[in-house]
Design a protein around this motif. Structure first.
Motif, PDB file in Angstrom:
ATOM      1  N   ASP A 118      12.015  -0.048   4.673  1.00  0.00           N
ATOM      2  CA  ASP A 118      11.065   0.492   3.702  1.00  0.00           C
ATOM      3  C   ASP A 118      11.733   0.763   2.363  1.00  0.00           C
ATOM      4  N   VAL A 119      12.765  -0.001   2.052  1.00  0.00           N
ATOM      5  CA  VAL A 119      13.514   0.202   0.816  1.00  0.00           C
ATOM      6  C   VAL A 119      12.579   0.146  -0.390  1.00  0.00           C
ATOM      7  N   GLY A 120      12.727   1.106  -1.298  1.00  0.00           N
ATOM      8  CA  GLY A 120      11.896   1.164  -2.488  1.00  0.00           C
ATOM      9  C   GLY A 120      10.625   1.954  -2.330  1.00  0.00           C
ATOM     10  N   ASP A 130      35.618   4.141   3.486  1.00  0.00           N
ATOM     11  CA  ASP A 130      36.481   5.110   4.150  1.00  0.00           C
ATOM     12  C   ASP A 130      35.723   6.408   4.423  1.00  0.00           C
ATOM     13  N   PRO A 131      35.305   6.634   5.681  1.00  0.00           N
ATOM     14  CA  PRO A 131      35.365   5.677   6.793  1.00  0.00           C
ATOM     15  C   PRO A 131      34.313   4.583   6.602  1.00  0.00           C
ATOM     16  N   PRO A 132      34.534   3.409   7.187  1.00  0.00           N
ATOM     17  CA  PRO A 132      33.626   2.284   6.935  1.00  0.00           C
ATOM     18  C   PRO A 132      32.218   2.530   7.510  1.00  0.00           C
ATOM     19  N   LEU A 133      31.232   1.975   6.826  1.00  0.00           N
ATOM     20  CA  LEU A 133      29.845   1.997   7.307  1.00  0.00           C
ATOM     21  C   LEU A 133      29.179   0.701   6.883  1.00  0.00           C
ATOM     22  N   ASP A 134      28.704  -0.052   7.855  1.00  0.00           N
ATOM     23  CA  ASP A 134      28.050  -1.333   7.608  1.00  0.00           C
ATOM     24  C   ASP A 134      26.549  -1.210   7.812  1.00  0.00           C
ATOM     25  N   LEU A 135      25.799  -1.858   6.931  1.00  0.00           N
ATOM     26  CA  LEU A 135      24.333  -1.850   6.982  1.00  0.00           C
ATOM     27  C   LEU A 135      23.805  -3.238   7.305  1.00  0.00           C
ATOM     28  N   ILE A 136      22.842  -3.295   8.229  1.00  0.00           N
ATOM     29  CA  ILE A 136      22.030  -4.487   8.468  1.00  0.00           C
ATOM     30  C   ILE A 136      20.589  -4.099   8.179  1.00  0.00           C
ATOM     31  N   ALA A 137      19.948  -4.785   7.244  1.00  0.00           N
ATOM     32  CA  ALA A 137      18.570  -4.447   6.863  1.00  0.00           C
ATOM     33  C   ALA A 137      17.844  -5.739   6.504  1.00  0.00           C
ATOM     34  N   ILE A 138      17.429  -6.475   7.523  1.00  0.00           N
ATOM     35  CA  ILE A 138      16.765  -7.771   7.351  1.00  0.00           C
ATOM     36  C   ILE A 138      15.278  -7.583   7.634  1.00  0.00           C
ATOM     37  N   ASP A 139      14.441  -7.956   6.665  1.00  0.00           N
ATOM     38  CA  ASP A 139      13.018  -7.612   6.793  1.00  0.00           C
ATOM     39  C   ASP A 139      12.186  -8.661   7.518  1.00  0.00           C
ATOM     40  N   ASN A 140      12.821  -9.687   8.080  1.00  0.00           N
ATOM     41  CA  ASN A 140      12.071 -10.615   8.950  1.00  0.00           C
ATOM     42  C   ASN A 140      12.881 -10.917  10.207  1.00  0.00           C
ATOM     43  N   LEU A 141      13.402  -9.867  10.814  1.00  0.00           N
ATOM     44  CA  LEU A 141      14.232 -10.016  12.011  1.00  0.00           C
ATOM     45  C   LEU A 141      13.595 -10.879  13.105  1.00  0.00           C
ATOM     46  N   PRO A 142      12.297 -10.701  13.425  1.00  0.00           N
ATOM     47  CA  PRO A 142      11.736 -11.491  14.534  1.00  0.00           C
ATOM     48  C   PRO A 142      11.792 -12.994  14.321  1.00  0.00           C
ATOM     49  N   SER A 143      11.988 -13.432  13.072  1.00  0.00           N
ATOM     50  CA  SER A 143      12.081 -14.867  12.819  1.00  0.00           C
ATOM     51  C   SER A 143      13.346 -15.470  13.419  1.00  0.00           C
ATOM     52  N   LEU A 144      14.288 -14.610  13.827  1.00  0.00           N
ATOM     53  CA  LEU A 144      15.490 -15.111  14.502  1.00  0.00           C
ATOM     54  C   LEU A 144      15.207 -15.482  15.957  1.00  0.00           C
ATOM     55  N   LEU A 145      14.095 -15.005  16.488  1.00  0.00           N
ATOM     56  CA  LEU A 145      13.579 -15.442  17.792  1.00  0.00           C
ATOM     57  C   LEU A 145      12.158 -15.956  17.551  1.00  0.00           C
ATOM     58  N   TYR A 168       0.796  -1.220   0.000  1.00  0.00           N
ATOM     59  CA  TYR A 168       0.000   0.000   0.000  1.00  0.00           C
ATOM     60  C   TYR A 168       0.832   1.274   0.000  1.00  0.00           C
ATOM     61  N   LYS A 169       2.161   1.127  -0.004  1.00  0.00           N
ATOM     62  CA  LYS A 169       3.022   2.305  -0.011  1.00  0.00           C
ATOM     63  C   LYS A 169       3.939   2.310  -1.225  1.00  0.00           C
ATOM     64  N   ARG A 170       3.426   1.686  -2.307  1.00  0.00           N
ATOM     65  CA  ARG A 170       4.155   1.640  -3.572  1.00  0.00           C
ATOM     66  C   ARG A 170       5.503   0.935  -3.450  1.00  0.00           C
ATOM     67  N   GLN A 171       5.556  -0.080  -2.609  1.00  0.00           N
ATOM     68  CA  GLN A 171       6.764  -0.881  -2.505  1.00  0.00           C
ATOM     69  C   GLN A 171       6.955  -1.707  -3.776  1.00  0.00           C
ATOM     70  N   PRO A 172       8.177  -2.144  -4.045  1.00  0.00           N
ATOM     71  CA  PRO A 172       8.403  -3.024  -5.199  1.00  0.00           C
ATOM     72  C   PRO A 172       7.514  -4.258  -5.131  1.00  0.00           C
ATOM     73  N   GLY A 173       6.869  -4.591  -6.227  1.00  0.00           N
ATOM     74  CA  GLY A 173       5.987  -5.752  -6.287  1.00  0.00           C
ATOM     75  C   GLY A 173       4.563  -5.491  -5.853  1.00  0.00           C
ATOM     76  N   TYR A 230      20.276   2.925   0.461  1.00  0.00           N
ATOM     77  CA  TYR A 230      20.557   1.570  -0.012  1.00  0.00           C
ATOM     78  C   TYR A 230      19.375   1.087  -0.824  1.00  0.00           C
ATOM     79  N   ASP A 231      19.610   0.105  -1.688  1.00  0.00           N
ATOM     80  CA  ASP A 231      18.592  -0.312  -2.647  1.00  0.00           C
ATOM     81  C   ASP A 231      18.143  -1.752  -2.506  1.00  0.00           C
ATOM     82  N   ARG A 232      18.645  -2.452  -1.511  1.00  0.00           N
ATOM     83  CA  ARG A 232      18.195  -3.837  -1.294  1.00  0.00           C
ATOM     84  C   ARG A 232      18.445  -4.231   0.149  1.00  0.00           C
ATOM     85  N   THR A 233      17.608  -5.110   0.642  1.00  0.00           N
ATOM     86  CA  THR A 233      17.762  -5.597   2.013  1.00  0.00           C
ATOM     87  C   THR A 233      18.911  -6.592   2.089  1.00  0.00           C
TER      88      THR A 233
END
Length: 346
Positions: free
Chosen positions: A262-264, A289-304, A97-102, A273-276
């Motif tokens: 909410d990528v896309g 430089d300087p380093p920057l790491d991204l974590i963007a997992i769209d089903n995080l609660p499934s890890l618990l 409903y927010k014009r997400q991909p697909g 960023y353009d993908r999870t």
């Protein structure tokens, strides 16, 4: 009154271990006269035998496509790509409903099959507050993974665990350096979860919400080592991070976890960023430089999966017992019809 037939489907995504109804709540539904069919699933945290033991019928995985027309198909995440037309009433997180991909494809499938989507994101009370959500656990895990990454202890690939085991890995160990952390959207469900996750790791984060982001101090944001975004925007707002911010040589920010993912979407507050990311590769390096790491997992609660499913199921149960009569379900259906009409106009 027509008997409600719920059909709990197997989740198509291999990393989806959660369920929307746990066996103890399935018992309550059956006792209340609901006919509940549960598909076999190799990854669901609760085995199908536990549902059989409380009076549920079982069916092979992915057999919902041939379920009786009056069955209401209940799930969590995305549907498989087939069939082209969706004829049933479906309950799950559609993200359409927010014009997400697909989004157009999904709404087109409902239009082709004559079915309807009751999107769990829009199952809300009369004040617009979600009645069943995974937000707390998404925030908790977002903070936990950010801490583990920043301390150099994030396992790859990720695997499901329990809260006690996770908390043990979060405890500060010899050699761990102190760092500053920021939670944006700190007063919502996900924000509260992120704060709890940082607390388990012995970290006291800076907490921002609407007042602090209305006139964003981007320099202050970039001066934190770790950031967790827990903001679910419902209308366009200026982005919290821009490409130019990532290229700032004075940037202190090193680890970014986007719980919202909410990528896309035009409502994305982190359009950098353009993908999870995925369980197999949970971290993506955005800058060197300087380093920057991204974590963007769209089903995080499934890890618990057990904890998050149990909480979600407890919140959803009273709503299912009132399906489809209750006002929240009517609001869900109205939002689906609105989105479908917008889709037809495009």
């Amino acid at each position: 009154m027509t008997e409600l037939h719920l059909w709990l489907r197997h989740e198509d995504r291999a990393t989806e271990r959660r369920t929307s109804i746990v066996p103890s709540d399935a018992r309550r539904l059956v006792a209340d006269g609901v006919r509940l069919t549960v598909e076999e699933s190799p990854q669901r945290i609760f085995p199908v035998e536990e549902y059989e033991a409380v009076g549920c019928r079982t069916a092979p995985a992915a057999s919902w496509v041939s379920a009786p027309e009056d069955a209401v198909v209940l799930g969590l995440k995305e549907l498989p790509a087939r069939p082209d037309g969706l004829a049933h009433r479906h309950i799950f997180f559609g993200h359409a409903y927010k014009r997400q991909p697909g989004a157009a494809d999904l709404l087109g499938r409902f239009a082709a099959g004559g079915g309807a989507l009751f999107d769990l994101e829009y199952l809300v009370d009369d004040k617009g507050r979600r009645l069943a959500a995974f937000g707390f656990w998404a925030g908790y895990l977002g903070a936990a993974l950010a801490v583990l990454r920043h301390r150099g202890r994030l396992p790859v690939p990720l695997t499901p665990t329990g809260r006690q085991e996770l908390d043990e890995t979060l405890r500060s160990a010899a050699g761990d350096e102190e760092f500053t952390a920021l939670v944006v959207g700190a007063l919502g469900r996900s924000g509260r979860g992120a704060r709890a996750g940082f607390a388990a790791a012995g970290v006291d984060p800076t907490c921002w919400d609407i007042d602090e982001t209305r006139d964003l101090d981007r320099r202050a944001l970039l001066d934190h080592d770790v950031m967790v975004n827990a903001v679910l925007a419902t209308s366009p707002v200026p982005p919290f991070l821009r490409e130019t911010d990532l290229d700032d040589p004075a940037r202190r920010l090193r680890t970014l976890c986007d719980v919202t993912c909410d990528v896309g979407s035009p409502l994305n507050v982190l359009p950098v960023y353009d993908r999870t990311t995925e369980w197999a590769e949970p971290v993506r390096r955005l800058r060197e430089d300087p380093p920057l790491d991204l974590i963007a997992i769209d089903n995080l609660p499934s890890l618990l999966p057990k904890e998050s499913s149990t909480d979600f199921s407890a919140a959803l149960l009273p709503q299912l017992l009132d399906f489809p009569a209750g006002g929240p379900w009517a609001r869900c259906l109205d939002r689906f019809h609105q989105a479908s009409e917008e889709f037809r106009r495009v």
